[in-house]
Motif scaffolding. Structure first.
Motif, PDB file in Angstrom:
ATOM      1  N   ARG A  92      47.093  40.081  39.199  1.00  0.00           N
ATOM      2  CA  ARG A  92      46.298  40.956  40.066  1.00  0.00           C
ATOM      3  C   ARG A  92      44.826  40.830  39.676  1.00  0.00           C
ATOM      4  N   TYR A  93      43.975  40.708  40.689  1.00  0.00           N
ATOM      5  CA  TYR A  93      42.554  40.476  40.470  1.00  0.00           C
ATOM      6  C   TYR A  93      41.714  41.404  41.336  1.00  0.00           C
ATOM      7  N   SER A  94      40.579  41.826  40.792  1.00  0.00           N
ATOM      8  CA  SER A  94      39.527  42.393  41.619  1.00  0.00           C
ATOM      9  C   SER A  94      38.753  41.237  42.243  1.00  0.00           C
ATOM     10  N   VAL A  95      38.082  41.510  43.350  1.00  0.00           N
ATOM     11  CA  VAL A  95      37.195  40.519  43.950  1.00  0.00           C
ATOM     12  C   VAL A  95      35.762  40.927  43.638  1.00  0.00           C
ATOM     13  N   LEU A  96      35.031  40.021  43.018  1.00  0.00           N
ATOM     14  CA  LEU A  96      33.657  40.249  42.608  1.00  0.00           C
ATOM     15  C   LEU A  96      32.748  39.532  43.596  1.00  0.00           C
ATOM     16  N   ALA A  97      31.732  40.225  44.110  1.00  0.00           N
ATOM     17  CA  ALA A  97      30.768  39.626  45.046  1.00  0.00           C
ATOM     18  C   ALA A  97      29.381  39.691  44.437  1.00  0.00           C
TER      19      ALA A  97
END
Length: 536
Positions: free
Chosen positions: A174-179
């Motif tokens: 599971r990953y967060s999405v970094l922008a």
């Protein structure tokens, strides 16, 4: 600044390692670049129809001048983009205010769909540029891709949606999405609140290729094309052209003052009147790039900042004088990374490189053999700023400028060409010091950094007299002991998983004769063995 590695102990950076087992010396190499802030940049760097390599000198010089005039607007736009992404206090700011994401997985891939809300928080119109997306979990970050953001008026907002495939090297989880926008900083990005699941994916086909030192050894266009054929015939993917170093700038560059008007043409070879060394014209470089594209081979041009600037400084001094160059250099052959003018010069140079190689999706920025006065964080900040200047291009860099303590600050989109942990120094104290602070390949792998294997022990060639026995030993040693997981010479160190690809690097400083078909025949078995072994 402090002494470079080659000045301290005779070892060197990517272009120079003591290949101990084969007892062949590889001397220091450098990528040399600097740019004149006030100059009209990129003369001849972009053209809808580049001048033929067979044109007369007068016709070719005229065509070069015409290209400069015709492309001034394009270069100006590229320079404006670089300024906007440089993260300076005067640049318009683009802030990511919200990130949402979800994913869908199959047996072969995971697709991540994102929606970014961005706002121009400055009082000036924000030019169009890119935001970059990463999958983030713990200390690991994996590049997901970029999204284009339109120009925004002061105070305006926009929402941009995209769908990208998760990189196969990212472990299932599971990953967060970094922008992120602008030059990467750990605190300058926005993360999604919710995490997205990813599934295990099949290993991607390795990206294998070849690096040619076309600065210190002049390769005629037909010979380079033969190397393209070699790669295409055996499943290679890219040709990395090492264009500049301390001894020579191997490419036409109006930014550096190496123009056809200041060169002599003999038998199809341009020779600088300043350095006395041959170089490829832009027309010739375009010929190579077009040929490679038709054969499915990507060209990766390399120019180095901030070090190994000697040849570039010589060209710039001939045009502007030593006092002008002294404003941007620190030491004999390095840009002063603390000088804003030096950063501006580098941005203009890379704009020129992009114009010279418009179809290249990747640019190698060098970043090797730093002076001792530049801190670990300072080195990474420089690389991040250059990466931002390059916009949508994939960015490659050598590993020896990255310390373990600064890995978290490195832009995750920078692909690292890992050549040596300690610079292959023969000095025991230097070796211990470097290994204590530098990032291991395993450190970078754990952090999610995309790695290419340029191992100086198994994959470097510094040919002299083209001894067939030496070539045969190299091939046998590689097939028996090397893999994409190898990263520390013949120590036996292995990564938990394979790097994304590899390249054989052919350096030119010790060649007894100019590159020819004999060199191609001598290096071909090594290149073929690497490609075949990487794909096992």
């Amino acid at each position: 600044m402090g002494l470079r590695e080659d000045e301290r102990d005779g070892s060197a950076g990517p272009a120079g390692s003591w290949v101990r087992r084969r007892l062949r010396r590889a001397v220091a190499v450098g990528l040399v670049t600097a740019v004149w802030v006030g100059a009209v940049v990129v003369a001849g760097a972009a053209s809808a129809s580049p001048a033929s390599a067979t044109e007369t000198p007068r016709a070719t010089v005229a065509a070069s001048s015409a290209r400069a005039a015709a492309t001034a607007g394009t270069v100006a736009a590229s320079s404006a983009r670089a300024a906007a992404t440089a993260g300076t206090s005067t640049a318009p700011r683009l802030t990511v205010t919200k990130v949402t994401a979800h994913s869908t997985s199959t047996s072969t891939r995971t697709r991540v769909t994102t929606a970014l809300t961005l706002k121009n928080t400055s009082s000036a119109r924000k030019p169009a540029l890119d935001a970059w997306l990463y999958l983030a979990a713990g200390s690991g970050k994996y590049t997901l891709g970029r999204v284009a953001v339109r120009s925004l008026a002061p105070g305006a907002s926009t929402t941009v949606r995209s769908t990208r495939t998760a990189p196969s090297r990212a472990p299932a989880g599971r990953y967060s999405v970094l922008a992120c926008t602008g030059a990467y900083t750990a605190t300058g990005c926005r993360s999604s609140v919710a995490t997205v699941p990813t599934a295990r994916a099949p290993r991607a086909r390795p990206e294998t290729g070849l690096m040619l030192d076309v600065a210190r050894a002049y390769y005629p266009v037909p010979l380079i094309e033969q190397y393209v054929d070699l790669l295409a015939d055996h499943g290679g993917r890219f040709l990395h052209l090492h264009l500049t170093d301390d001894q020579n700038v191997g490419i036409e560059s109006d930014v550096l003052g190496q123009t056809l008007a200041d060169a002599d043409l003999h038998d199809g070879v341009w020779t600088s009147r300043v350095t006395g060394r041959p170089f490829l014209s832009i027309a010739q470089a375009r010929t190579v790039a077009d040929y490679a594209s038709k054969h499915g081979i990507a060209i990766v041009p390399e120019v180095d900042t901030p070090g190994h600037m000697a040849a570039a400084f010589a060209l710039l001094e001939a045009r502007h004088g030593a006092q002008w160059v002294d404003r941007i250099r620190a030491g004999e052959s390095e840009l002063d990374t603390t000088a804003p003018a030096a950063a501006a010069l580098a941005a203009r140079l890379y704009a020129e490189v992009e114009q010279t190689f418009p179809s290249s999706k990747a640019v190698h920025i060098g970043g090797d053999e730093w002076g001792e006065d530049v801190t670990a964080n300072g080195r990474v900040a420089w690389m991040n700023a250059v990466a931002a200047d390059l916009g949508d291009r994939e960015v490659w860099a050598w590993n020896d400028g990255i310390d373990r303590a600064a890995i978290a600050r490195l832009d995750p989109r920078i692909r690292v060409t890992y050549w040596s942990f300690d610079g292959d120094t023969e000095n025991p104290a230097e070796r211990r010091e470097r290994r204590q602070r530098r990032a291991k390949a395993s450190d970078l792998y754990t952090a999610g950094t995309d790695l290419l294997n340029y191992d100086s022990y198994y994959l470097y060639e510094v040919p002299t007299d083209l001894d067939e026995a030496d070539s045969a030993y190299t091939v046998a040693d590689l097939r028996a002991n090397w893999s994409l997981r190898s990263w520390d010479g013949d120590s036996g160190a292995r990564l938990a998983g394979p790097m994304s690809g590899a390249a054989v690097a052919v350096w030119g400083e010790d060649l007894a004769a100019p590159p020819s078909g004999a060199l191609l025949r001598w290096t071909a078995p090594h290149v073929i063995a690497m490609i075949e072994t990487a794909n096992r």
